[in-house]
Structure formats: structure tokens, C-alpha cells
Design a protein around this motif. Structure first.
Motif, PDB file in Angstrom:
ATOM      1  N   LYS A 139      45.486  45.615  48.382  1.00 38.08           N
ATOM      2  CA  LYS A 139      46.075  45.295  49.756  1.00 38.08           C
ATOM      3  C   LYS A 139      45.081  43.991  50.103  1.00 38.08           C
ATOM      4  O   LYS A 139      45.827  42.946  50.524  1.00 38.08           O
ATOM      5  CB  LYS A 139      45.463  46.199  50.802  1.00 38.08           C
ATOM      6  CG  LYS A 139      45.806  45.971  52.347  1.00 38.08           C
ATOM      7  CD  LYS A 139      45.232  47.218  53.120  1.00 38.08           C
ATOM      8  CE  LYS A 139      45.899  46.837  54.542  1.00 38.08           C
ATOM      9  NZ  LYS A 139      45.272  47.935  55.358  1.00 38.08           N
ATOM     10  N   LEU A 140      43.653  43.884  49.824  1.00 37.58           N
ATOM     11  CA  LEU A 140      42.892  42.789  50.164  1.00 37.58           C
ATOM     12  C   LEU A 140      43.683  41.542  49.509  1.00 37.58           C
ATOM     13  O   LEU A 140      43.618  40.494  49.707  1.00 37.58           O
ATOM     14  CB  LEU A 140      41.598  42.817  49.915  1.00 37.58           C
ATOM     15  CG  LEU A 140      40.627  41.732  50.130  1.00 37.58           C
ATOM     16  CD1 LEU A 140      40.811  41.224  51.611  1.00 37.58           C
ATOM     17  CD2 LEU A 140      39.549  42.080  49.785  1.00 37.58           C
ATOM     18  N   ARG A 141      44.001  41.618  48.272  1.00 37.68           N
ATOM     19  CA  ARG A 141      44.531  40.557  47.300  1.00 37.68           C
ATOM     20  C   ARG A 141      45.721  39.986  47.965  1.00 37.68           C
ATOM     21  O   ARG A 141      46.003  38.849  47.945  1.00 37.68           O
ATOM     22  CB  ARG A 141      44.732  41.153  45.807  1.00 37.68           C
ATOM     23  CG  ARG A 141      45.547  40.152  44.957  1.00 37.68           C
ATOM     24  CD  ARG A 141      45.699  40.818  43.447  1.00 37.68           C
ATOM     25  NE  ARG A 141      46.579  39.881  42.713  1.00 37.68           N
ATOM     26  CZ  ARG A 141      47.845  40.067  42.495  1.00 37.68           C
ATOM     27  NH1 ARG A 141      48.288  41.220  42.982  1.00 37.68           N
ATOM     28  NH2 ARG A 141      48.397  39.101  41.585  1.00 37.68           N
ATOM     29  N   GLY A 142      46.798  41.163  48.393  1.00 38.06           N
ATOM     30  CA  GLY A 142      47.804  40.469  48.973  1.00 38.06           C
ATOM     31  C   GLY A 142      47.739  39.718  50.184  1.00 38.06           C
ATOM     32  O   GLY A 142      48.326  38.507  50.417  1.00 38.06           O
ATOM     33  N   GLU A 143      46.651  40.038  51.027  1.00 41.18           N
ATOM     34  CA  GLU A 143      46.399  39.353  52.237  1.00 41.18           C
ATOM     35  C   GLU A 143      45.709  37.836  51.994  1.00 41.18           C
ATOM     36  O   GLU A 143      45.987  36.858  52.502  1.00 41.18           O
ATOM     37  CB  GLU A 143      45.602  40.089  53.238  1.00 41.18           C
ATOM     38  CG  GLU A 143      46.140  41.299  53.814  1.00 41.18           C
ATOM     39  CD  GLU A 143      44.972  42.286  54.433  1.00 41.18           C
ATOM     40  OE1 GLU A 143      43.673  42.154  54.366  1.00 41.18           O
ATOM     41  OE2 GLU A 143      45.690  43.375  55.063  1.00 41.18           O
ATOM     42  N   LEU A 144      44.718  37.956  50.881  1.00 42.77           N
ATOM     43  CA  LEU A 144      44.055  36.563  50.510  1.00 42.77           C
ATOM     44  C   LEU A 144      45.277  35.703  50.062  1.00 42.77           C
ATOM     45  O   LEU A 144      45.044  34.618  50.133  1.00 42.77           O
ATOM     46  CB  LEU A 144      43.031  36.953  49.520  1.00 42.77           C
ATOM     47  CG  LEU A 144      41.941  37.631  50.294  1.00 42.77           C
ATOM     48  CD1 LEU A 144      40.923  37.990  49.252  1.00 42.77           C
ATOM     49  CD2 LEU A 144      41.213  36.771  51.095  1.00 42.77           C
ATOM     50  N   ASN A 145      46.071  36.166  49.414  1.00 41.57           N
ATOM     51  CA  ASN A 145      47.059  35.147  48.597  1.00 41.57           C
ATOM     52  C   ASN A 145      47.843  34.614  49.675  1.00 41.57           C
ATOM     53  O   ASN A 145      48.460  33.539  49.381  1.00 41.57           O
ATOM     54  CB  ASN A 145      47.899  35.947  47.559  1.00 41.57           C
ATOM     55  CG  ASN A 145      47.017  36.102  46.200  1.00 41.57           C
ATOM     56  OD1 ASN A 145      46.281  35.396  45.833  1.00 41.57           O
ATOM     57  ND2 ASN A 145      47.460  37.038  45.413  1.00 41.57           N
ATOM     58  N   LYS A 146      48.410  35.527  50.562  1.00 45.21           N
ATOM     59  CA  LYS A 146      49.233  34.633  51.652  1.00 45.21           C
ATOM     60  C   LYS A 146      48.428  33.523  52.439  1.00 45.21           C
ATOM     61  O   LYS A 146      49.060  32.637  52.636  1.00 45.21           O
ATOM     62  CB  LYS A 146      49.552  35.819  52.814  1.00 45.21           C
ATOM     63  CG  LYS A 146      50.628  36.690  52.355  1.00 45.21           C
ATOM     64  CD  LYS A 146      51.021  37.706  53.315  1.00 45.21           C
ATOM     65  CE  LYS A 146      51.735  38.595  52.993  1.00 45.21           C
ATOM     66  NZ  LYS A 146      52.227  39.804  54.067  1.00 45.21           N
TER      67      LYS A 146
END
Length: 438
Positions: free
Chosen positions: A251-258
Motif C-alpha cells: 500500500k505504501l509503495r503504491g502511494e509513494l510511486n504516485k
């Protein structure tokens, strides 16, 4: 006067290399900084630059020749006004390159190997000097290790090193339980008995009469085989496995990639695991260690070696100081290192060293495995695939994304309890990823 161009040492541990390709030919004029050849070491293909200017008068070692010793002449550079005839003289003294072909003609190994000549000249004195007063044979640690692995009797060899000490070169061509070819020349009476031993030498495995392809091992593959064998034979491995929930990290990876998209940065799960391992090593310094003889070295920085598969084998580029780097910096650096690793363009300092390693086979669907430690490091983390599994969360059975991670630890340097602490810290950081970036 003519200048001998010698096989360079392109890394601190390089002893020999393969002259992969000449980029110049005889008669070409070169100046300082020109690229003369591509040399394949145990880990990469590197460029050999000219230091002086002149004309290539003679190429001594043909391209494609492997097993060329560091310091062996490979070409002759002529100065202004010198001709090719001046370069012809050194050739006979430099032709030990055929020693690399000793497998094709074992009987001819003695006259070719430079060590053989040295041994025959010092035979009686060297044999006497090689044995100390207490009957022990004088030999370097490397020579002893090679002799143990190949079953060579050191007592039957003569040493060409200081005070008759047996060194690595003295073992070239030696057969298990027998002396090197040079030793046979020293004791003619032993020749009849030596002949059968040569026949029983560990030859390549008999290939069945089945259609097949055979490819000569690259320098890298030879080194991988040797180092991994040494690791399993000399390092007592202890394995510790934990299951880790990945949902929070994903979940954190998805938010950071955005947020990183405008900067052209994309984090992988592996980038975040590198960071987690580095932070865990700093939290548990008793695992960020290496054994160095009678010393235990504890590092104050986490340099993580990351296993990267390349066509010729495996290489481990290093993210230095990964514990203090941002995730975006790790992602950019890892992308660059992996690309240059596959092109064979890494510098020695970019893949040699490291305080611990990480090997991820999750992308291949491997659920769990045990990696071999990369000496002299003290541990390696093996990462399996993240998959949806039944998992207990807050005392309730649910379905979560879970991966298995297995730490391999050198039990001489790291106690099981300390290894368990590292695995616990790694699991906590992955399951609560804000802790590693705060």
C-alpha cells in the motif's frame, strides 16, 4: 626501447583473466587513454587503457585466451623510430600462455609451466626447505586450500616460494596424491609409478552419448563455482525463516510511486526490502559483521549486496550506506547498477565488499529458499514470492499477502539468538514500513 604491455590487475582479488577482445591490431598507433582491449575478470568485462603512446609492434596473447596471469606480457608497444624486429625478442619468454591449455595435453604441462623450471633448478634445496624441523610442509594458505580440495599431496611437491614455501603456482598440473609434472622430472625413478596416477586424475565427467551442447565455463562461472563450494565447505550455515505480511508495504509503495511519478522514479518491492534489511542491520549490529581471521569486525554502515542474474552468471552490485539513503535514491541506484551489471560495465568497487547480501527470487514464483553466504560477509537474506495465503491478523484468520524470508547466518560469527533478532527486526520493518523511512 619496446614496452611490454602486461595483463593488468583490474580488481584487488584478480589473479588471472580472459583477454576477451583486442580493439587494436599490430601496426596501430595509440596514445595514452586509448582503449586497447576488453578483459574479462571473474565478475565483469573491463576496458584496458594505454598509458604510453606508441605503435603496437606485437600482440603476444591472442584474443579469446583465458587463464592469462596478472603481470604476464600480452603485447609489445614500440616507441618512435623502433621497428617490429625489436619486439620479437621477448616473445619466447612470454609464451607461458599455453599453460592455460594444460588440460588438452597433460604430458606437455611440465615444459610449459614456468613454475616447473623454477622447481627443477631448486629441487633438492626446495624440498628440504619446504619441510620444517617438525616435519610440517611449508605452504601458503591458498595452496593448502587448493591441495585439500583437489586431493594433492603437498609433501610430494617442491616449493618455488621464499624458503621453499609451496605457493599456488606449484600446484598447477599436480595430480591428486602426486607431485606436479616438474616433480616427476626431479625424481626419474618415480616416473613409472607416476604414469598411472596421471591417468586417474579427476578428468571432466564422461559425457553420455546423447545429443548435447557443451559450452566452456566463463571466468565468472568458474569463480562462482569455487566460491560457493568454499562457502558451503568452510562456513557453518544456520537458517532462520519468518513469514511476513506485505499488505502495508504494498500500500505504501503504491502511494509513494504516485508521488514520485513526476520525477520518473518507480519503487520496486525489492528496493524497499533493501532498505528494510539495511535498517535492521543497524538495529542489530551483531549481524552486520564479518569474520577476519581471529577478529570479528562489526560495521557501522550497512552496505547491501544485491544478487543480480546476468547471462554469464550472478553478480552482486552494492548499495552502499543503504540504511541512510532514501527509497528513491536506492531505486535509482539499483536501476543503474543492474543495467550496467548486465552489460558487464561495473567497476570493481561497485560489486566487491558489502556487509550483507539480499537475494530475491520472488519474481520467479519461488516460495522459500536458503541462500549461500557470500564470504567474508556474515549473512544473506533470501526473499520468496509474496502470495495470498490464510493468515492470522489480530487473532482472526483472514487472507493476506505473505512472503517467506530466510536468513542464512555464519554461525561462527553470528549466534542463533542474534540472527533471530535480525529476522524479527526485518519482519517488523516490512510490516510497518513507515518505520524504515521515518
Amino acid at each position: 626501447m619496446p614496452i611490454e604491455l602486461k595483463m593488468p590487475a583490474l580488481s584487488p582479488t584478480m589473479e588471472e583473466g580472459t583477454l576477451a577482445k583486442w580493439l587494436v591490431k599490430e601496426g596501430d598507433e595509440v596514445k595514452s587513454g586509448d582503449i586497447l582491449a576488453e578483459i574479462e575478470t571473474d565478475k565483469a568485462t573491463m576496458e584496458f587503457e594505454a598509458v604510453d603512446e606508441g605503435t603496437i609492434g606485437q600482440i603476444i596473447v591472442a584474443e579469446g585466451t583465458d587463464g592469462v596471469k596478472v603481470g604476464a606480457p600480452i603485447a609489445i608497444l614500440l616507441g618512435e623510430g623502433e621497428d617490429a624486429a625489436a619486439a620479437a625478442k621477448p616473445t619466447p619468454a612470454v609464451k607461458p600462455a599455453p599453460a592455460a591449455k594444460k588440460e588438452e595435453a597433460p604430458a606437455a604441462a611440465a615444459p610449459v609451466a614456468p613454475a616447473a623450471k623454477a622447481e627443477s633448478a631448486v629441487a633438492p634445496a626446495a624440498k628440504a626447505a619446504a619441510a620444517s624441523s617438525d616435519g610440517r610442509v611449508k605452504a601458503s594458505p591458498l595452496a593448502r586450500r587448493i591441495a585439500d580440495q583437489q586431493g594433492i599431496d603437498l609433501a610430494a611437491l617442491s616449493g618455488s616460494g621464499p624458503n621453499g614455501r609451496i605457493v599456488k603456482a606449484d600446484l598447477e598440473g599436480a595430480q591428486p596424491g602426486a607431485a606436479a609434472p616438474a616433480a616427476k622430472a626431479e625424481t626419474p625413478a618415480a616416473s613409472p609409478a607416476a604414469a598411472p596416477v596421471a591417468v586417474s586424475a579427476p578428468a571432466p565427467a564422461q559425457i553420455p552419448d546423447i545429443p548435447h551442447d557443451a559450452v566452456k565455463l566463463s571466468s565468472m562461472r568458474k569463480v562462482i563455482a569455487r566460491r560457493l563450494t568454499e562457502s558451503k565447505q568452510t562456513v557453518p550455515h544456520i537458517y532462520l525463516t519468518v513469514d511476513i505480511q506485505l499488505d502495508a508495504l504494498l500500500k505504501l509503495r503504491g502511494e509513494l510511486n504516485k508521488g514520485l511519478e513526476p520525477r520518473g522514479v518507480k519503487l520496486s518491492v525489492n528496493d524497499m526490502l533493501i532498505k528494510a534489511l539495511a535498517v535492521a542491520l543497524i538495529e542489530v549490529p551483531s549481524c552486520n559483521v564479518m569474520l577476519a581471521g581471529d577478529q570479528l569486525v562489526t560495521f557501522k554502515r550497512a552496505d547491501v549486496s544485491v544478487a543480480v542474474s546476468i547471462p554469464s552468471g550472478l553478480i552482486t552490485p552494492i548499495i552502499a550506506g543503504a540504511d541512510s539513503k532514501s527509497l528513491s535514491a536506492i531505486a535509482n541506484e539499483m536501476k543503474d547498477l543492474a543495467a550496467r551489471a548486465k552489460d558487464g560495465k561495473l567497476k570493481p568497487e561497485e560489486y566487491q565488499g558489502g556487509t550483507a547480501s539480499l537475494s530475491n527470487m520472488g519474481m520467479f514464483g519461488i516460495k522459500q529458499f536458503e541462500a549461500v553466504i557470500n564470504p567474508p560477509q556474515g549473512m544473506i537474506m533470501a526473499i520468496g514470492a509474496g502470495e495470498r495465503r490464510p493468515y492470522v491478523v489480530n487473532d482472526e484468520l483472514t487472507v493476506a499477502t505473505v512472503m517467506s524470508a530466510t536468513g542464512s547466518f555464519d554461525h561462527r560469527a553470528i549466534d542463533g539468538a542474534d540472527g533471530a533478532k535480525l529476522m524479527k527486526a526485518f519482519k517488523r520493518l516490512v510490516e510497518n514500513p513507515l518505520g524504515m523511512i521515518a
